[in-house]
Design a protein around this motif. Structure first.
Motif, PDB file in Angstrom:
ATOM      1  N   UNK A   1       8.238  24.826 -24.731  1.00  0.00           N
ATOM      2  CA  UNK A   1       7.170  24.288 -25.388  1.00  0.00           C
ATOM      3  C   UNK A   1       5.803  24.615 -25.021  1.00  0.00           C
ATOM      4  N   UNK A   2       5.636  24.531 -23.406  1.00  0.00           N
ATOM      5  CA  UNK A   2       4.471  24.766 -23.183  1.00  0.00           C
ATOM      6  C   UNK A   2       3.946  26.333 -23.337  1.00  0.00           C
ATOM      7  N   UNK A   3       4.965  27.123 -23.280  1.00  0.00           N
ATOM      8  CA  UNK A   3       4.396  28.617 -23.737  1.00  0.00           C
ATOM      9  C   UNK A   3       4.124  28.553 -25.286  1.00  0.00           C
ATOM     10  N   UNK A   4       4.534  27.797 -26.084  1.00  0.00           N
ATOM     11  CA  UNK A   4       4.031  27.720 -27.495  1.00  0.00           C
ATOM     12  C   UNK A   4       2.561  27.174 -27.518  1.00  0.00           C
ATOM     13  N   UNK A   5       2.283  26.302 -26.713  1.00  0.00           N
ATOM     14  CA  UNK A   5       1.027  25.909 -26.541  1.00  0.00           C
ATOM     15  C   UNK A   5       0.110  27.117 -26.186  1.00  0.00           C
ATOM     16  N   UNK A   6       0.449  27.875 -25.488  1.00  0.00           N
ATOM     17  CA  UNK A   6      -0.657  29.094 -24.887  1.00  0.00           C
ATOM     18  C   UNK A   6      -0.716  30.314 -25.816  1.00  0.00           C
ATOM     19  N   UNK A   7       0.104  30.406 -26.719  1.00  0.00           N
ATOM     20  CA  UNK A   7      -0.185  31.527 -27.689  1.00  0.00           C
ATOM     21  C   UNK A   7      -1.254  31.416 -28.591  1.00  0.00           C
ATOM     22  N   UNK A   8      -2.095  32.523 -28.739  1.00  0.00           N
ATOM     23  CA  UNK A   8      -3.249  32.522 -29.460  1.00  0.00           C
ATOM     24  C   UNK A   8      -2.967  32.229 -30.902  1.00  0.00           C
ATOM     25  N   UNK A   9      -3.898  31.668 -31.755  1.00  0.00           N
ATOM     26  CA  UNK A   9      -3.525  31.813 -33.116  1.00  0.00           C
ATOM     27  C   UNK A   9      -3.311  33.042 -33.857  1.00  0.00           C
ATOM     28  N   UNK A  10      -4.222  33.861 -33.331  1.00  0.00           N
ATOM     29  CA  UNK A  10      -4.060  35.345 -33.964  1.00  0.00           C
ATOM     30  C   UNK A  10      -2.788  35.827 -33.903  1.00  0.00           C
ATOM     31  N   UNK A  11      -1.954  35.440 -32.849  1.00  0.00           N
ATOM     32  CA  UNK A  11      -0.570  35.907 -32.361  1.00  0.00           C
ATOM     33  C   UNK A  11       0.240  35.120 -33.271  1.00  0.00           C
ATOM     34  N   UNK A  12       0.093  34.120 -33.609  1.00  0.00           N
ATOM     35  CA  UNK A  12       1.046  33.242 -34.602  1.00  0.00           C
ATOM     36  C   UNK A  12       0.597  34.049 -36.054  1.00  0.00           C
ATOM     37  N   UNK A  13      -0.643  34.124 -36.351  1.00  0.00           N
ATOM     38  CA  UNK A  13      -0.900  34.827 -37.934  1.00  0.00           C
ATOM     39  C   UNK A  13      -0.053  36.203 -38.092  1.00  0.00           C
ATOM     40  N   UNK A  14      -0.097  37.231 -36.803  1.00  0.00           N
ATOM     41  CA  UNK A  14       0.557  38.395 -36.925  1.00  0.00           C
ATOM     42  C   UNK A  14       2.149  38.098 -36.963  1.00  0.00           C
ATOM     43  N   UNK A  15       2.655  37.278 -36.308  1.00  0.00           N
ATOM     44  CA  UNK A  15       4.061  37.017 -36.376  1.00  0.00           C
ATOM     45  C   UNK A  15       4.174  36.329 -37.944  1.00  0.00           C
ATOM     46  N   UNK A  16       3.524  35.376 -38.358  1.00  0.00           N
ATOM     47  CA  UNK A  16       3.626  35.018 -39.746  1.00  0.00           C
ATOM     48  C   UNK A  16       3.513  36.122 -40.735  1.00  0.00           C
TER      49      UNK A  16
END
Length: 305
Positions: A123-138
């Motif tokens: 869960x701590x790893x999820x906190x450190x992922x940048x928003x742009x990475x979430x956007x690319x994965x999405x």
């Protein structure tokens, strides 16, 4: 002479008292600086945002309840973006809350050691992922998945919900963990002594006692989801229309702001109306904070009883 010198030494401030006074002054200056910065931000955004209505003559009712957003034609109806932001925020919180509560219960009540070793680092790893990475994965995973399962283009509210759900999950989980750990230990002991099972203790006692903290965690997660910009912009479709379904392209306040702020000239009505959207976001953040404070205060009253 000796008595006078001794009296002066006793009356003069000691080194520790001077250090304490210096620390109070520094703390007060830091607090004043923070208050000043926040006040300047509020004044600046309010001044720019209210210019739309008092200088450019845009109707407040048309802005809040209008369903058409056409800046080139000077039609500024923000209802599609406001409704899109609220729908994405509420649905992502609904999806994230039960999963976050389950993870928090596992980490605190069922298997604290395993939860601390395995689940907490993940869960701590999820906190450190940048928003742009979430956007690319999405963009590469969520949008094609939604397109293949539900049809349409894949861009829309549903894709945004999936992305925001993962983004706010760590926040809600960690705050829920803190709320569960704050429940007094004698609550658990008293419940078990009365013959309740561990699950009954968790369900009836611990979660009930931690309810204010859990509500605060959910509101905090919603506040983050409401203000998220980059990730949601990449998957929601950015179509300024009122959403008719979860799979049709939509827009949020943050997506319209990030797309339009660089394409307008400062001082024009097209630029001022974007500041009005920013003012709506700021007011919603203040409302979220007030709700969290109210829930926290009520929770403290319940613990005091």
């Amino acid at each position: 002479m000796k008595n006078e010198q001794l009296a002066r030494e006793l009356m003069s401030p000691s080194k520790n008292s001077r250090l304490e006074r210096f620390g109070k002054v520094i703390t007060f200056l830091c607090l004043s600086l923070i208050v000043f910065i926040v006040a300047m931000i509020l004044i600046f955004v309010a001044q720019r945002g209210l210019s739309t209505f008092f200088v450019d003559g845009v109707s407040l009712a048309d802005f809040l309840f209008g369903s058409k957003w056409e800046p080139n034609s000077k039609i500024f109806g923000a209802l599609p973006m406001i409704s899109g932001s609220f729908i994405v925020t509420i649905l992502s919180a609904i999806v994230a809350t039960p999963i976050a509560i389950g993870a928090a219960v596992f980490m605190t009540e069922i298997s604290p050691k395993r939860g601390a070793k395995i689940l907490q680092p993940v869960i701590e790893l999820l906190v450190g992922i940048p928003s742009v990475v979430y956007g690319f994965i999405g963009l590469q995973v969520v949008v094609p998945f939604v397109r293949s399962i539900f049809g349409g283009t894949g861009f829309g509210i549903l894709s945004g919900v999936f992305v925001l759900f993962v983004m706010i999950l760590p926040t809600v989980t960690f705050m829920t963990v803190d709320s569960l750990r704050a429940v007094p230990r004698h609550y658990r002991e008293a419940s078990l002594a009365m013959g309740a099972t561990r699950w009954q203790t968790i369900w009836r006692v611990i979660l009930n006692a931690a309810k204010p903290g859990i509500f605060t965690a959910v509101i905090f997660g919603m506040a983050r989801a409401f203000g998220e910009a980059l990730a949601i912009q990449m998957v929601v479709g950015n179509s300024a229309v009122i959403p008719t379904s979860l799979t049709t392209p939509a827009a949020t306040l943050t997506s319209v702001l990030t797309m339009g702020i660089g394409n307008t000239v400062m001082g024009t009505v097209q630029n001022n109306v974007l500041w009005s959207l920013a003012l709506v976001l700021l007011l919603m953040s203040l409302i979220f904070n007030m709700i969290m404070k109210f829930i926290t205060r009520e929770g403290k009253k319940n613990y005091a009883r």
